[in-house]
Design an enzyme around this catalytic site. Structure first.
Site, PDB file in Angstrom:
ATOM      1  N   CYS A 159      27.995  -0.566  27.311  1.00 33.04           N
ATOM      2  CA  CYS A 159      27.451  -1.510  28.305  1.00 33.04           C
ATOM      3  C   CYS A 159      26.261  -0.898  29.039  1.00 33.04           C
ATOM      4  CB  CYS A 159      28.535  -1.952  29.283  1.00 33.04           C
ATOM      5  SG  CYS A 159      29.358  -0.591  30.141  1.00 33.04           S
ATOM      6  N   CYS A 193      22.281  -2.235  28.891  1.00 31.95           N
ATOM      7  CA  CYS A 193      21.850  -2.817  30.170  1.00 31.95           C
ATOM      8  C   CYS A 193      20.367  -2.541  30.417  1.00 31.95           C
ATOM      9  CB  CYS A 193      22.681  -2.231  31.305  1.00 31.95           C
ATOM     10  SG  CYS A 193      22.159  -2.828  32.931  1.00 31.95           S
ATOM     11  N   ASN A 216       5.515  10.846   4.460  1.00 26.50           N
ATOM     12  CA  ASN A 216       4.367  11.267   3.664  1.00 26.50           C
ATOM     13  C   ASN A 216       4.804  11.717   2.290  1.00 26.50           C
ATOM     14  OD1 ASN A 216       3.870  14.421   3.133  1.00 26.50           O
ATOM     15  ND2 ASN A 216       5.171  14.181   4.960  1.00 26.50           N
ATOM     16  N   ASN A 240      12.394  20.811   8.237  1.00 23.39           N
ATOM     17  CA  ASN A 240      11.330  20.203   7.463  1.00 23.39           C
ATOM     18  C   ASN A 240      11.639  18.706   7.340  1.00 23.39           C
ATOM     19  OD1 ASN A 240       9.243  19.714   5.456  1.00 23.39           O
ATOM     20  ND2 ASN A 240       9.269  21.922   5.123  1.00 23.39           N
ATOM     21  N   CYS A 246       9.846  21.376   1.841  1.00 23.62           N
ATOM     22  CA  CYS A 246       9.141  20.171   1.415  1.00 23.62           C
ATOM     23  C   CYS A 246       9.949  19.446   0.334  1.00 23.62           C
ATOM     24  CB  CYS A 246       7.762  20.546   0.888  1.00 23.62           C
ATOM     25  SG  CYS A 246       6.746  19.118   0.492  1.00 23.62           S
ATOM     26  N   ASN A 273       8.009  28.252   2.988  1.00 23.89           N
ATOM     27  CA  ASN A 273       8.299  26.821   2.970  1.00 23.89           C
ATOM     28  C   ASN A 273       9.344  26.517   1.907  1.00 23.89           C
ATOM     29  OD1 ASN A 273       8.335  24.042   2.698  1.00 23.89           O
ATOM     30  ND2 ASN A 273       6.127  23.794   2.966  1.00 23.89           N
TER      31      ASN A 273
END
Length: 429
Positions: free
Chosen positions: A385, A389, A73, A200, A135, A132
């Site tokens: 492997c 599988c 976003n 974040n 961001c 915050n």
């Protein structure tokens, strides 16, 4: 049924399921519907100075038939007036007094700005604050969000400014767009953080339209980096949570975020040190009611384990998470193919031949049937492997007793350096 309630840094919540600060927590209408569906808490979409968002703003990465394996976003913080958000937070808290509401905040790195907004949001009765510092786009270009979160001293200073006036617990949300997340986590704690939340979103570009040559998303033909989240980032988030959980200088409760979409994810984050969790992308993909399945699954899991409280999970796997240098180099596993379950697709043989150690032979057994067999003396136990599988229980990874005593790289190095050459490297292991 086990007790699902938590105490997160002094914040009481009926269960560990919180909505992350994001589009699902943009309005009182949404948060109240989420609480009715069963969510225990919500971190309100980040409040701050008025912003104007772009159109378009979301993009997704689909992979192998799965929709929204990753999500990108370029949306910013709330574009609704602060007064409107505060009124709706107040009304929501009044209707749901026992649910948790955290105010996510982002302002310029100025002391008076932080003081002002903290006083305003606490006046209407939030249970805590989340700063915050994560961001990565838009706000960061104005000196906020990840621009602050990538400077440990600035995280510490801003946290301290908030603590000067805050009366509720302060959670610092960390950016993953940094080399060592524990450095910033420690500075947040030095600034007085009562808890941290992570991660974040991660710097990203979701894709490019190979027909128009526009980025995805694009705004009138121009694109920009955005924040990546969703199931694809879960391993990154889990690792960063673990690094903070085992760091003694951090030592505060953790709210785990990043690609959580099932009750099993919740268990993993709590085992790795999260006291609670936050969810966003899964709700954007499937709606609020996914919490019903998460609560039901967690309840059954706790009952099966004989645990009376979800808090008994917190940090139980942290002691099992260490540095590479402390792993036992003499521990050995090898692959074994179960003929009765093998469908002879040969994917293990191809993977081993092209990308590993060429130790799976194509043979014919006594009945003339084509079989695959591992030469255990050449198998390094890489797991490739068994990973490729497609048949259940066709390949098991078996631990062998090779007679060698446990020896880590660090132990080996200490022996070699400590005896000043009295032992050869071969003698040391």
């Amino acid at each position: 049924m086990a007790d699902l309630s938590i105490d997160f840094a002094g914040i009481k919540s009926p269960n560990p399921f919180w909505l992350a600060s994001a589009p699902p927590t943009n309005t009182g209408y949404q948060v109240q519907r989420a609480f009715e569906a069963g969510w225990g808490g919500a971190v309100w979409k980040t409040l701050g100075e008025p912003v104007i968002n772009t159109s378009a703003r979301f993009a997704a990465v689909h992979f192998g038939g799965q929709r929204v394996a990753g999500f990108n976003n370029i949306e910013l913080i709330t574009d609704r007036p602060l007064e409107v958000n505060l009124k709706e937070i107040y009304e929501t808290k009044r209707r749901f007094p026992h649910h948790t509401i955290i105010a996510s905040l982002m302002v310029e790195p100025k002391r008076e700005k932080w003081h002002e907004i903290v006083k305003r949001v606490e006046a209407i009765g939030v249970d805590g604050l989340e700063l915050n510092f994560g961001c990565p786009h838009g706000m960061a270009e104005r000196g906020m969000g990840a621009a602050s979160g990538q400077q440990p001293d600035l995280v510490q200073a801003q946290t301290a400014w908030v603590k000067e006036v805050a009366t509720t617990p302060v959670i610092v949300k960390l950016t993953p767009n940094i080399t060592d997340i524990t450095v910033v986590a420690r500075h947040a704690v030095k600034g007085g953080a009562d808890a941290i939340s992570l991660i974040n979103t991660i710097n990203s570009l979701a894709g490019v339209d190979i027909h128009s040559w526009n980025t995805i998303p694009n705004v009138g033909g121009q694109g920009a980096h955005g924040g990546y989240c969703g199931p694809a980032v879960k391993p990154i988030a889990l690792s960063m949570v673990a690094e903070c959980a085992r760091d003694r200088e951090v030592g505060v409760p953790i709210s785990g975020i990043g690609g959580i979409s099932t009750w099993q994810d919740v268990v993993e984050f709590m085992l790795m040190g999260s006291t609670g969790i936050q969810v966003c992308t899964a709700v954007m993909h499937h709606g609020f009611r996914i919490v019903e399945e998460m609560i039901d699954g967690l309840n059954h899991y706790l009952d099966e384990k004989g645990l009376a409280s979800v808090t008994e999970l917190i940090g139980k796997s942290v002691p099992k998470y260490s540095n590479w240098g402390d792993l036992d180099l003499n521990y050995q596993v090898v692959a074994r193919i179960n003929e009765e379950n093998c469908i002879n697709c040969n994917k293990c043989h191809i993977a081993c031949e092209d990308a590993s150690h060429q130790c799976i032979d194509m043979l014919t057994n006594a009945e003339g049937k084509a079989i695959l067999q591992v030469r255990e003396e050449d198998c390094v136990g890489c797991n490739l492997c068994s990973i490729v599988c497609p048949a259940d229980r066709a390949i098991d990874m078996i631990a062998l007793d090779n007679g060698a005593a446990p020896m880590s790289w660090n132990q080996r190095s200490r022996i070699i350096s400590g005896v000043n050459g009295a032992y050869s490297e071969a003698e040391a292991g």
